[in-house]
Motif scaffolding. Structure first.
Motif, PDB file in Angstrom:
ATOM      1  N   PHE A   1      30.318  13.853  67.719  1.00 32.05           N
ATOM      2  CA  PHE A   1      30.498  12.962  68.848  1.00 32.05           C
ATOM      3  C   PHE A   1      31.042  11.607  68.410  1.00 32.05           C
ATOM      4  N   ALA A   2      30.623  11.154  67.243  1.00 35.18           N
ATOM      5  CA  ALA A   2      31.066   9.846  66.749  1.00 35.18           C
ATOM      6  C   ALA A   2      32.573   9.833  66.543  1.00 35.18           C
ATOM      7  N   ASN A   3      33.119  10.899  65.951  1.00 33.67           N
ATOM      8  CA  ASN A   3      34.555  10.946  65.702  1.00 33.67           C
ATOM      9  C   ASN A   3      35.335  11.027  67.010  1.00 33.67           C
ATOM     10  N   LYS A   4      34.839  11.796  67.956  1.00 30.22           N
ATOM     11  CA  LYS A   4      35.503  11.880  69.265  1.00 30.22           C
ATOM     12  C   LYS A   4      35.518  10.515  69.936  1.00 30.22           C
ATOM     13  N   ARG A   5      34.433   9.792  69.801  1.00 26.52           N
ATOM     14  CA  ARG A   5      34.357   8.440  70.384  1.00 26.52           C
ATOM     15  C   ARG A   5      35.408   7.523  69.760  1.00 26.52           C
ATOM     16  N   ARG A  20      44.989  11.002  61.020  1.00 24.12           N
ATOM     17  CA  ARG A  20      44.198  10.566  59.854  1.00 24.12           C
ATOM     18  C   ARG A  20      42.745  10.321  60.241  1.00 24.12           C
ATOM     19  N   LEU A  21      42.562   9.812  61.442  1.00 25.50           N
ATOM     20  CA  LEU A  21      41.239   9.459  61.933  1.00 25.50           C
ATOM     21  C   LEU A  21      40.401  10.687  62.291  1.00 25.50           C
ATOM     22  N   ALA A  22      41.060  11.748  62.743  1.00 24.40           N
ATOM     23  CA  ALA A  22      40.354  12.940  63.241  1.00 24.40           C
ATOM     24  C   ALA A  22      39.710  13.727  62.110  1.00 24.40           C
ATOM     25  N   ARG A  80      40.551   6.635  57.480  1.00 26.80           N
ATOM     26  CA  ARG A  80      40.265   7.943  56.891  1.00 26.80           C
ATOM     27  C   ARG A  80      38.757   8.072  56.640  1.00 26.80           C
ATOM     28  N   PRO A  81      38.001   8.396  57.674  1.00 32.43           N
ATOM     29  CA  PRO A  81      36.551   8.455  57.503  1.00 32.43           C
ATOM     30  C   PRO A  81      36.093   9.529  56.514  1.00 32.43           C
ATOM     31  N   ASP A  82      36.918  10.566  56.278  1.00 32.43           N
ATOM     32  CA  ASP A  82      36.516  11.588  55.314  1.00 32.43           C
ATOM     33  C   ASP A  82      36.427  11.027  53.890  1.00 32.43           C
ATOM     34  N   ARG A 107      34.785   3.158  63.048  1.00 32.48           N
ATOM     35  CA  ARG A 107      33.434   2.614  62.825  1.00 32.48           C
ATOM     36  C   ARG A 107      32.310   3.559  63.231  1.00 32.48           C
ATOM     37  N   HIS A 108      32.471   4.283  64.321  1.00 37.66           N
ATOM     38  CA  HIS A 108      31.409   5.206  64.757  1.00 37.66           C
ATOM     39  C   HIS A 108      31.272   6.378  63.772  1.00 37.66           C
ATOM     40  N   THR A 109      32.407   6.930  63.365  1.00 39.73           N
ATOM     41  CA  THR A 109      32.399   8.041  62.411  1.00 39.73           C
ATOM     42  C   THR A 109      31.853   7.569  61.065  1.00 39.73           C
ATOM     43  N   ASN A 110      32.294   6.396  60.617  1.00 45.16           N
ATOM     44  CA  ASN A 110      31.813   5.868  59.337  1.00 45.16           C
ATOM     45  C   ASN A 110      30.297   5.666  59.354  1.00 45.16           C
ATOM     46  N   ARG A 111      29.782   5.140  60.438  1.00 50.52           N
ATOM     47  CA  ARG A 111      28.328   4.926  60.534  1.00 50.52           C
ATOM     48  C   ARG A 111      27.573   6.256  60.489  1.00 50.52           C
TER      49      ARG A 111
END
Length: 185
Positions: A1-5, A20-22, A80-82, A107-111
């Motif tokens: 959900f964080a990545n979708k946000r 890159r973000l996905a 690039r959160p991965d 930021r949501h995915t990173n957290r």
């Protein structure tokens, strides 16, 4: 959900940056595979203080090449959160402390990924070894901590890398790429 946000909030971003973000299934599977490979490598093989080779220079004089931790790393990356779990795994495996600063667009995915890293590290009581830096203003403050941070590695646009190199001046070494291909010998 964080990545979708994060992706939903990135409406002004180009499709290349959104890609890159996905965190796709493919990226997640690749990430899992890489972390498992790293865990297998360090399970029975300590990378810290490992003797890479020994050379007898002359009778009674031996040259020894050993791996040592660098210390505290500040890694700044964009979109690039991965990268977050990959860098965390490599830093822990090599005995380095880590400060991570990801792009605000993730930021949501990173957290979320940081929470997973902390959950894993809590099993070994070493959660303090990896910390997430949230705000851009915090980076400026960190760049003045030459006696606390041993190396900065910015990964991103030319402008971002150049800015970090300029701000860090001579206080902290910066391993940055601003143009072309980098080779380290």
């Amino acid at each position: 959900f964080a990545n979708k946000r994060d992706i939903d909030e990135a409406f002004n971003m180009s499709s290349a940056l959104k890609s890159r973000l996905a965190l796709t299934d493919s990226k997640i599977n690749s990430l899992i595979s890489g972390l498992i490979q790293l865990a297998e490598k360090v399970k029975d093989h300590d990378l810290v203080r490992e003797v890479v080779r020994k050379v007898l220079v002359m009778d009674g004089l031996q040259l020894v090449q050993e791996r040592f931790p660098i210390g505290v790393l500040l890694i700044i990356f964009e979109s690039r959160p991965d990268c977050l779990p990959q860098i965390s795994g490599l830093s822990i495996a090599t005995g380095n402390g880590l400060l991570l600063k990801g792009g605000s667009e993730a930021r949501h995915t990173n957290r979320y990924l940081y929470q997973l890293v902390q959950e894993a590290l809590s099993l070994y009581d070493c959660g303090a070894a990896v910390q997430l830096v949230d705000g851009r203003e915090d980076v400026g403050e960190l760049l003045s901590l030459g006696n606390k941070i041993d190396l900065i590695i910015p990964r991103g646009s030319y402008e971002m890398v150049r800015s970090i190199q300029d701000q860090a001046s001579s206080k902290i070494p910066v391993l940055g790429h601003t143009e072309g291909i980098c080779n380290v010998y």
